[in-house]
Design an enzyme around this catalytic site. Structure first.
Site, PDB file in Angstrom:
ATOM      1  N   THR A  12      40.956  46.541  41.361  1.00 46.48           N
ATOM      2  CA  THR A  12      39.765  46.915  42.132  1.00 46.48           C
ATOM      3  C   THR A  12      39.943  48.209  42.891  1.00 46.48           C
ATOM      4  O   THR A  12      38.996  48.987  43.049  1.00 46.48           O
ATOM      5  CB  THR A  12      39.414  45.772  43.115  1.00 46.48           C
ATOM      6  OG1 THR A  12      39.183  44.573  42.388  1.00 46.48           O
ATOM      7  CG2 THR A  12      38.164  46.105  43.917  1.00 46.48           C
ATOM      8  N   ASP A  56      43.165  45.105  33.571  1.00 43.87           N
ATOM      9  CA  ASP A  56      42.740  44.068  34.504  1.00 43.87           C
ATOM     10  C   ASP A  56      43.981  43.219  34.760  1.00 43.87           C
ATOM     11  O   ASP A  56      44.709  42.877  33.824  1.00 43.87           O
ATOM     12  CB  ASP A  56      41.631  43.222  33.889  1.00 43.87           C
ATOM     13  CG  ASP A  56      41.067  42.194  34.864  1.00 43.87           C
ATOM     14  OD1 ASP A  56      41.834  41.296  35.280  1.00 43.87           O
ATOM     15  OD2 ASP A  56      39.880  42.271  35.185  1.00 43.87           O
ATOM     16  N   SER A  57      44.239  42.882  36.009  1.00 40.53           N
ATOM     17  CA  SER A  57      45.497  42.193  36.312  1.00 40.53           C
ATOM     18  C   SER A  57      45.589  40.824  35.651  1.00 40.53           C
ATOM     19  O   SER A  57      46.680  40.276  35.511  1.00 40.53           O
ATOM     20  CB  SER A  57      45.694  42.061  37.829  1.00 40.53           C
ATOM     21  OG  SER A  57      44.796  41.140  38.385  1.00 40.53           O
ATOM     22  N   SER A  58      44.466  40.268  35.219  1.00 41.86           N
ATOM     23  CA  SER A  58      44.509  38.995  34.496  1.00 41.86           C
ATOM     24  C   SER A  58      45.205  39.137  33.149  1.00 41.86           C
ATOM     25  O   SER A  58      45.634  38.139  32.559  1.00 41.86           O
ATOM     26  CB  SER A  58      43.088  38.447  34.291  1.00 41.86           C
ATOM     27  OG  SER A  58      42.462  38.190  35.530  1.00 41.86           O
ATOM     28  N   ASP A  89      44.969  39.676  41.709  1.00 40.95           N
ATOM     29  CA  ASP A  89      45.053  38.319  41.172  1.00 40.95           C
ATOM     30  C   ASP A  89      46.457  37.949  40.708  1.00 40.95           C
ATOM     31  O   ASP A  89      46.907  36.817  40.897  1.00 40.95           O
ATOM     32  CB  ASP A  89      44.063  38.132  40.015  1.00 40.95           C
ATOM     33  CG  ASP A  89      42.629  37.996  40.499  1.00 40.95           C
ATOM     34  OD1 ASP A  89      42.429  37.836  41.722  1.00 40.95           O
ATOM     35  OD2 ASP A  89      41.712  38.046  39.661  1.00 40.95           O
TER      36      ASP A  89
END
Length: 338
Positions: A12, A56-58, A89
């Site tokens: 983010t 994306d950290s996922s 996350d």
């Protein structure tokens, strides 16, 4: 001049609103000073390395952790400290993994991010980034003040492998339930040296081999034999047992049999607590005494994130099963209380 490398993986913090679509999109972090003009007032030489593509950290995984470790090794002699911008996350997983991978680390590796994009009026991104840079640059007697992998978020500095993300909506997204904070940012930037790892005496090195073949068995009242056997009879090399309280489980005969059969199949079983605070104490209650006798290992006060990454790390090394078991029950990077 103090040299800091900013490594932007995604998250983010590096997002801005697209005027056409209204959605969040990543901006070019090479233009960081256009977005954070306050950085010009810091007397540091800043360099930026952006992942391409950003993540994306996922989608974080051991391959990316290895890439981070290799990058830090490559740039280690050229910089005084490193700041990794990362989605919140899975930040605690990455920080924990790097704490095991970066052995004899004598320089700060500070992970940070934000809950709001850097372009938002009420963003927490600027403060998190600026203070993380200050921490990475701070020295005492010529040595790094914080020679370890940490997370800085919302005015507090946490040991990376002791941290958890506990809130998805507040700016104070992280906590360290079983270990004190290492520093606090208020009017002054106050460090707590008694809780910070000492400067290592051996040469810096990295280990990037991970084995992610692990299973997770989370206890809950009414858990069925089929659910348990799906984990204990899988091909996982090790199992994290998320037990109740101080390490307790049901003592139903079928459950004990499942665990015994898994251990006889040479699987490693590590008992950690579902509680965010506190420690596993096998044998304290009758319900955990049987686990202790059959060879279940105590995870002490490991966080789930640290337990996962420590297991992956140890299984990835060329170690005997006996040595892996021995190292699981002691601290190797400040991750648990001996």
């Amino acid at each position: 001049m103090t040299k800091i490398l900013i490594i932007y993986t995604g998250g983010t913090i590096g997002m801005v609103n697209d005027a056409k679509t209204g959605t969040l999109i990543p901006f070019d972090f090479e233009q960081i000073q256009d977005n954070v003009p306050e950085l010009a007032r810091l007397d540091y030489q800043l360099s930026v390395h952006s992942f391409d593509p950003i993540l994306d950290s996922s989608n974080m995984n051991p391959e990316v952790w290895a890439e981070l470790a290799e990058l830090i090794k490559e740039k280690y002699d050229a910089f005084d400290g490193f700041v990794i911008l990362h989605g919140s996350d899975t930040m605690s997983f990455t920080a924990s993994a790097l704490s095991f991978m970066l052995q004899n680390l004598a320089k700060p590796v500070i992970l940070t991010g934000s809950q709001l994009p850097i372009g938002e009026i009420r963003t927490d991104a600027k403060e998190n980034l600026i203070t993380a840079l200050e921490i990475a640059a701070t020295k005492k007697d010529g040595n790094a003040m914080v020679p370890e992998v940490c997370i800085y978020f919302d005015y507090q500095l946490f040991r990376g492998n002791r941290s958890i993300k506990y809130n998805s909506e507040k700016f104070e997204a992280f906590a360290s339930p079983n270990y004190p904070i290492l520093a606090e940012a208020g009017v002054n930037l106050d460090f707590y040296p008694n809780y910070i790892l000492p400067i290592p005496t051996k040469a810096f090195q990295i280990h990037t081999s991970f084995n992610s073949n692990i299973g997770v068995l989370k206890m809950y009242p009414g858990i069925t034999e089929n659910a348990v056997r799906a984990i204990t009879e899988s091909n996982a090399a090790a199992i994290i047992l998320e037990a109740f309280g101080s390490g307790n489980t049901t003592t139903a005969p079928w459950f004990i049999t499942c665990l015994k059969e898994a251990i006889e199949a040479n699987k490693i079983i590590l008992d950690i607590s579902q509680c965010k605070g506190g420690s596993v104490q096998l044998g304290l209650y009758e319900t955990s005494r049987k686990l202790q006798k059959m060879g279940i290992l105590s995870g002490s006060d490991l966080t789930f994130e640290s337990a996962v990454t420590k297991l992956m790390y140890l299984l990835g090394q060329d170690l005997s099963t006996a040595e892996v078991k021995r190292l699981l029950e002691i601290s190797i990077a400040g991750e648990q209380t001996n």
